[in-house]
Design a protein around this motif. Structure first.
Motif, short mmCIF file in Angstrom:
data_model
loop_
_atom_site.label_atom_id
_atom_site.label_comp_id
_atom_site.label_asym_id
_atom_site.label_seq_id
_atom_site.Cartn_x
_atom_site.Cartn_y
_atom_site.Cartn_z
N THR A 41 -17.13 -6.07 -6.52
CA THR A 41 -16.45 -4.05 -7.29
C THR A 41 -17.89 -3.81 -8.00
N ARG B 130 -8.33 -8.52 -2.10
CA ARG B 130 -7.46 -6.92 -1.85
C ARG B 130 -6.29 -7.29 -0.41
N PRO C 240 -1.29 -4.67 -8.00
CA PRO C 240 -0.89 -3.28 -8.26
C PRO C 240 -1.81 -2.55 -7.04
N ALA C 241 -1.54 -0.79 -6.83
CA ALA C 241 -1.66 -0.75 -6.04
C ALA C 241 -3.72 -0.04 -6.04
N SER C 242 -3.95 -0.49 -5.16
CA SER C 242 -6.02 -0.18 -4.96
C SER C 242 -5.48 1.67 -4.90
N ALA C 243 -6.87 2.09 -6.09
CA ALA C 243 -6.95 2.96 -6.09
C ALA C 243 -8.14 3.96 -5.16
N THR C 244 -8.50 2.81 -4.21
CA THR C 244 -9.49 3.34 -3.45
C THR C 244 -9.15 3.07 -1.78
N HIS C 245 -8.76 2.73 -1.25
CA HIS C 245 -7.97 2.10 -0.52
C HIS C 245 -5.89 2.36 -0.27
N ALA C 246 -5.66 3.50 0.83
CA ALA C 246 -4.60 3.91 0.60
C ALA C 246 -3.92 2.70 2.05
N THR D 235 -3.07 -2.51 -2.38
CA THR D 235 -2.86 -3.75 -3.53
C THR D 235 -3.84 -4.81 -3.91
N GLU D 236 -4.14 -4.79 -4.91
CA GLU D 236 -5.90 -5.85 -5.62
C GLU D 236 -5.21 -5.79 -6.61
#
Length: 477
Positions: free
Chosen positions: A106, A114, A126-132, A135-136
């Motif tokens: 990170t 991830r 949770p859904a990743s904020a950076t990788h479409a 989840t991570e």
């Protein structure tokens, strides 16, 4: 270029085990449902010896359900110094399903898991904020900071390396096409996506766990694992296999809520038999406590492997003790003395508690080392002069749960607290070595339960012209 690390073949001498169990050991036809290390790479428990995000590496791994049944398992990541948990959750594999993920760094200096895999987990990631589409979940230091400090560093960089365990909780042969079979039906993939992971997640609330343990079957020897340490920037990949344990729990399912200490290596059959081969002959011995059983099938008097250093080459050995915290950390074992800095005999072959102050977060085990070059030159039982940094006592020691031994001033896995440097200058830059364990507690004759491998990386010229290989440890029992 990469070379796979084959699953470790056990030729185990279990004289120690008969002492631990108080029973006589004898060569015999192997009894049914006896705990053993798989000869074929499939098991109920998968012990991955290492994960890391150091030195530009990511740790990719996969777990495969090779059966036509629905499988539940716990995945638990443990940091390297004292095996304190940094993240766990449950995974549900539908028949013939495959789950893969990566542990990566990170921007804040920690690590996270991830995945783009759609397999159901509990809790849902949770859904990743950076990788479409990914989840991570980030790793955490909550179990070794604040009130739970253990004397070692409590900062987030401690989660950057360690090892992890996959512990199967149960199997189900219920029909995945029948909607009233909530777990099985909703975990089943349709057009590549499970029907409803939210409903699967609810099955791991307390009432759902009770339901699962009421009808699911005991774990089976059906899980396969694999891991790759990869540095995309310089084109290096190193493959490794987990140690697979068969017949860990044969009496019933052991499903548990996520976020807790169960199941662990303490949740196998409470009493049972361990099996192994010695000189091609099956041997067995009784054990009491599944952690003791796992310790005995992994116990070694010494570890043997190769090293190669010099121009463009680095070798590091991973030496992981996956049962150590059950004996040495009072947070895990629940049996620690009030004064943690007293040196009691604690079992499993380990002789010290994880000290909170005197040794600043260490539990140290004595080792010796014989080094050989490729032309029979040798230096035997090296003392302090050939190790760096120099230990504070007269002994050379490994002091952590997952240790990295670096040869001749370079490291495949980068810098870390849990490093031991070895110089082979007396014999040369390439050859092989044998590391001996001299520890013994009140009930064992010595040796330690250990897993791991040797990793070698070579720079063949240029930033992206590199390759890595790994070699499974060999053992004397």
């Amino acid at each position: 270029m990469m070379k796979s690390l084959n699953i470790r073949k056990k030729l185990v001498t279990l004289a120690v085990a008969s002492v631990v169990s108080g029973g006589a050991m004898m060569a015999m036809t192997a009894p049914a449902h006896a705990m053993n290390v798989s000869q074929d790479g499939l098991g109920q428990v998968l012990l991955f010896p290492y994960y890391t995000v150091k030195n530009g590496l990511d740790t990719l791994f996969t777990v495969t359900n090779t059966s036509d049944k629905t499988v539940t398992f716990k995945v638990r990541f443990r940091e390297a110094l004292n095996s304190r948990e940094v993240r766990d959750f449950n995974v549900v594999l539908s028949p013939y399903d495959h789950w893969g993920a990566v542990v990566t760094s990170t921007t804040a200096g920690g690590a996270l898991l991830r995945t783009w895999d759609k397999t159901c987990t509990s809790p849902q990631l949770p859904a990743s904020a950076t990788h479409a589409g990914a989840t991570e979940i980030a790793f955490t230091n909550t179990e070794f900071s604040g009130a739970l400090t253990d004397g070692a560093v409590g900062t987030m960089d401690r989660v950057q390396e360690g090892y992890f365990e996959i512990i199967q909780m149960g199997v189900s042969d219920r029909d995945t096409a029948v909607s009233t079979n909530t777990l099985e039906y909703n975990a089943k993939h349709v057009s590549g996506v499970p029907r409803d992971c939210a409903l699967v997640d609810q099955m791991f609330l307390p009432a759902g766990v009770a339901t699962l343990n009421g009808y699911m079957l005991p774990p089976e020897n059906i899980l396969k694992g694999h891991t790759t340490y990869i540095n995309v920037a310089n084109g290096t990949a190193i493959d490794a296999e987990p140690t697979a344990i068969e017949d860990f729990q044969t009496l019933g399912p052991i499903n548990a809520e996520p976020g807790g200490q169960s199941p662990s290596l303490a949740n196998g059959n409470a009493v049972g038999t361990i099996n192994a081969l010695t000189d091609g002959q099956p041997v067995s011995a009784a054990y009491a406590g599944s952690v003791n059983g796992v310790s005995e099938i992994l116990r070694a008097q010494s570890v043997i492997n190769e090293y190669a250093t010099g121009t463009g080459a680095s070798t590091s050995w991973v030496m992981t003790f996956p049962t150590k915290h059950h004996y040495t950390d009072s947070y895990t074992s629940g049996t620690g003395p009030t004064a943690k800095d007293q040196p009691p005999v604690v079992g499993g072959g380990f002789s010290e508690w994880f000290y909170t102050t005197i040794k600043n977060g260490m539990s140290c085990d004595n080792i010796g080392l014989n080094i050989y070059n490729r032309e029979e030159g040798t230096v035997q039982n090296l003392g302090n002069t050939n190790f760096s940094p120099a230990p504070t006592a007269e002994y050379v020691e490994l002091c952590y749960e997952a240790n990295v031994v670096d040869f001749n001033g370079s490291s495949v896995f980068g810098l870390g607290t849990n490093r031991l440097g070895v110089s082979t200058s007396a014999v040369g830059t390439a050859g092989w070595a044998e590391m001996m364990f001299s520890e013994a507690d009140a009930v064992t004759a010595g040796g330690l339960p250990v897993i791991g491998f040797a990793a070698t990386v070579r720079d063949a010229g240029g930033a992206t012209v590199n390759y890595g290989s790994s070699t499974v440890h060999s053992y004397r029992r």
